[in-house]
Every structure is written in structure tokens, then in C-alpha cells.
Design a protein around this motif. Structure first.
Motif, short mmCIF file in Angstrom:
data_model
loop_
_atom_site.label_atom_id
_atom_site.label_comp_id
_atom_site.label_asym_id
_atom_site.label_seq_id
_atom_site.Cartn_x
_atom_site.Cartn_y
_atom_site.Cartn_z
N ARG A 112 -1.57 -3.26 -7.38
CA ARG A 112 -0.64 -3.11 -6.16
C ARG A 112 0.65 -3.76 -6.46
N ASN B 195 0.74 -1.06 -0.15
CA ASN B 195 -0.10 0.11 0.06
C ASN B 195 1.06 1.33 -0.01
N ASP C 203 -8.24 -2.04 -6.15
CA ASP C 203 -8.22 -1.74 -4.85
C ASP C 203 -8.25 -2.94 -4.04
N TRP D 7 -11.08 1.31 -10.05
CA TRP D 7 -10.57 1.42 -8.75
C TRP D 7 -10.88 0.40 -7.94
N ARG E 145 -7.52 8.39 -9.90
CA ARG E 145 -7.90 8.06 -8.48
C ARG E 145 -6.77 7.27 -8.16
N SER E 146 -6.31 7.53 -6.81
CA SER E 146 -5.19 6.99 -6.07
C SER E 146 -5.66 6.80 -4.72
N GLN E 147 -4.92 5.83 -4.05
CA GLN E 147 -5.13 5.86 -2.57
C GLN E 147 -4.93 7.00 -1.66
N GLU E 148 -4.60 8.09 -2.00
CA GLU E 148 -4.21 9.28 -1.46
C GLU E 148 -5.65 10.06 -1.42
#
Length: 356
Positions: A229, A27, A52, A48, A342-345
Motif C-alpha cells: 500500500r 487505495n 491488503d 493478497w 491480483r489488484s484492487q480492481e
């Protein structure tokens, strides 16, 4: 016994710490990441959710582009979209795996609504790269996709009827004379032109420029890139192609290196716009190769677009570029371009605007 229990507890603690480290590694950094042309928010969200959840970049690209096909994004993706000169809607699509460099694509496909899934089947179950026309449809149906389905809709047919009433203008013909207002067409120099035919020929000569033939709602592609990932890259595209295109026309949508390109070692690119012009330059291949030589995504994207604009100043198009570290940028010419990320942030999809 106490020593044995202490040893077991210590071993369990190490195992848990290892899981935490692995989880943080998976991650950390820019992964996963989804980038798409235009504000196709629901398509990016679909991609996403897939990536994800731990699925591959290829899986995510297919789910994202498939969502856009189902939503008929901008009326130019999926069933019921842009008609050709005969009023028929067809689909072009591509998927590319940046790990293996395998590509599957379909073009001018009728009767099957799942363009991106058909493209993946080409990649999975053939040694080919591109299948076209009715035979692409037959292959997709033989592989289990639903159909045959009429890809036209009441909206696309109404749009086509209005175009016919306007004497089939604008169109993509040049240096021809229509026997009737909508054809058949003949090379202008091959006929002994009457005054009336000369008038029609003049009409075609003064018909609208390329910039008016190509726009957001008459010539549009979803091009999507995903980093999963594990840091692996994939790209995909889907489009109906140019509105009122000449039947049989294939644009840049299913052409690897033009509409999209991915290389795990470097990065990826997606494109949209006037595919007839852009495919002559393979802009996405150019973007990735420029990044290979050390260019940042922003400069690589601008360089690819400027190469086209130098030869065709009135062309309309755009690219986005991402490197393997997740840095992204876009460039465009002839219109204002937007792409989605779209990102994890991020809490949700964010849209970036690029001025020409």
C-alpha cells in the motif's frame, strides 16, 4: 458555548476529511498488487490477503511463497517435490526487499520445509546473502523453524524409482561414461573404452535435449512480486530445482537478479525455467535495468528473453515484469507461459497467458 461547539465540530470534520483523503491515497493507483509465475491462485490469494490487510510487501511475498510450499505447487515447490539423482528433495528460496536491496536466500537445503521463511531469516539475522546445504538447514533450525523433516514423499520416491528403472534417463550429465547404467560416471576421454562402454557413451550423447529435461512439472519455480500500500516492492522465490539434478546443483532460484529482482525506484521481475542457462544472463536484473532506461515492461521482458534465446535457441524459460506504477507484462521462450495477478480492481486472481 455555541461558538466553542461549532469550532469543535469543524475540527472534527477536518479530521474526518483528512482520514478520508489518507485512506483514498492509500487505495488509489495500482497498489497493492501481487504478481506470480504460473496459475498458483491460492499462493497469490495468500499474498493478497496479507498485503491488503496493510502488511509489507516482504510479509506478503513470504506468505504467498509459503502457501505454495505448503500446497506443493506443481510438485516442484516445497517438501515432497522433485527428487535429485539420489532421490532426495531439497529446497532453494530467496526473498529481496526492494527498499533496502537486502537479500536472504538458501540453497540445496534439506530437512527444513519452510524455504522462504528460512530465506527471510537469513536476511533478518545475518549479514550474509546466501546459505547452502546442511549448514543452511542447521541455521534455519537454530532460528526456530520446525524440523528436521524428511522432505521426500511417496510420490517423489516413486518418481525417482521409475527414473532409476529407466537407466537414470534423462539426466544432466554430459561427456561422461557410466560404469553402470546409473553411474558412477567418469569423463569419457579418461577411460580406455570397451565396446559396451562406447555404447553407453553414445546413449548419453543422444539423450534428450534441454527442452525435454525442463518443463512445467519437472523444473518449476514460484517467483512472486508484491507492491504494498505504500508503493514498496519485494520479490520472493521457492523451488525444488531441476528434477533428477546432480546433487549439489544450485539453479537460479536463490540467485538475486536471476530468478527475481526488485528496486523500489523502478519495478520488479520474476523468472522461471532452465535456471542453469538463465542464471548466466541475470534476466531479472536485466529487466529492471531496461525499465530504468525507459523501456516498458513488455519490451524489457522480451529483450531479456531474446538475449538468452540468441545464445541458447533451445532453452525454456519465462519472465514477468512490473514497473513501480503497477504495469505488468511477460515474455517466454520454448513454452507457453502463464502468470497470475491480483489488484484492487480485480474481484479475484486473474491469469495472463503469454505465447512464446
Amino acid at each position: 458555548m455555541a461558538t466553542k461547539n461549532l469550532f469543535l465540530s469543524y475540527t472534527l470534520l477536518l479530521a474526518l476529511l483528512h482520514l478520508v483523503v489518507v485512506h483514498e491515497a492509500l487505495n488509489s493507483g495500482p497498489y497493492p498488487l501481487v504478481v506470480s509465475t504460473w496459475p498458483f491462485l491460492d499462493a497469490v490469494r495468500a499474498a493478497w490477503r496479507t498485503v491488503d490487510s496493510g502488511f509489507s510487501a516482504v510479509d506478503a511475498v513470504v506468505e504467498g511463497c509459503s502457501a505454495c510450499e505448503e500446497l506443493q505447487c506443481d510438485g516442484t515447490v516445497g517438501p515432497g517435490g522433485s527428487p535429485n539423482e539420489n532421490g532426495e528433495t531439497t529446497i532453494d528460496a530467496l526473498v529481496m526487499d526492494g527498499v533496502t536491496m537486502e537479500v536472504g536466500a538458501v540453497a540445496a537445503m534439506s530437512y527444513v520445509k519452510d524455504g522462504i521463511r528460512a530465506a527471510r531469516l537469513v536476511m533478518q539475522h545475518t549479514k550474509h546473502t546466501l546459505l547452502v546445504g546442511e549448514q543452511a538447514s542447521a541455521f534455519a533450525l537454530s532460528m526456530g523453524l520446525p524440523g528436521p523433516t524428511n522432505l521426500s514423499s511417496s510420490e517423489s520416491l516413486a518418481k525417482w524409482s521409475k527414473w532409476k528403472e529407466n537407466r537414470c534417463q534423462p539426466n544432466f550429465r554430459q561427456n561422461v561414461v557410466p560404469i553402470n547404467s546409473c553411474g558412477p560416471y567418469h569423463p569419457r576421454d579418461s577411460l580406455d573404452l570397451t565396446k559396451e562402454a562406447c555404447s553407453r557413451a553414445k546413449l548419453l550423447e543422444t539423450s534428450e535435449s534441454r527442452s525435454s529435461l525442463v518443463g512445467l512439472h519437472n523444473h518449476d519455480t514460484i517467483a512472486m512480486a508484491v507492491i504494498d500500500r505504500m508503493g514498496h516492492l519485494a520479490v520472493g522465490t521457492s523451488t525444488n530445482g531441476a528434477t533428477y539434478k546432480i546433487p549439489g546443483r544450485v539453479g537460479d532460484g536463490p540467485i538475486a537478479g536471476s530468478s527475481a529482482y526488485a528496486d523500489d525506484e523502478i519495478g520488479a521481475c520474476g523468472a522461471t525455467g532452465d535456471g542453469d542457462i538463465m542464471m548466466r544472463f541475470l534476466p531479472c536484473y536485466q529487466v529492471v535495468e531496461s525499465m530504468r532506461l525507459g523501456m516498458e515492461p513488455k519490451l524489457a521482458a522480451k529483450d531479456a528473453i531474446s538475449r538468452i534465446a540468441k545464445k541458447f535457441p533451445d532453452f525454456v524459460g519465462a519472465v514477468f515484469a512490473i514497473n513501480k506504477n503497477g504495469k505488468h507484462a511477460g515474455a517466454c521462450h520454448g513454452w507457453t507461459f502463464q502468470y497470475s495477478v491480483r489488484s484492487q480492481e480485480m474481484d479475484d486472481v486473474e491469469v495472463f497467458t503469454v505465447l512464446p
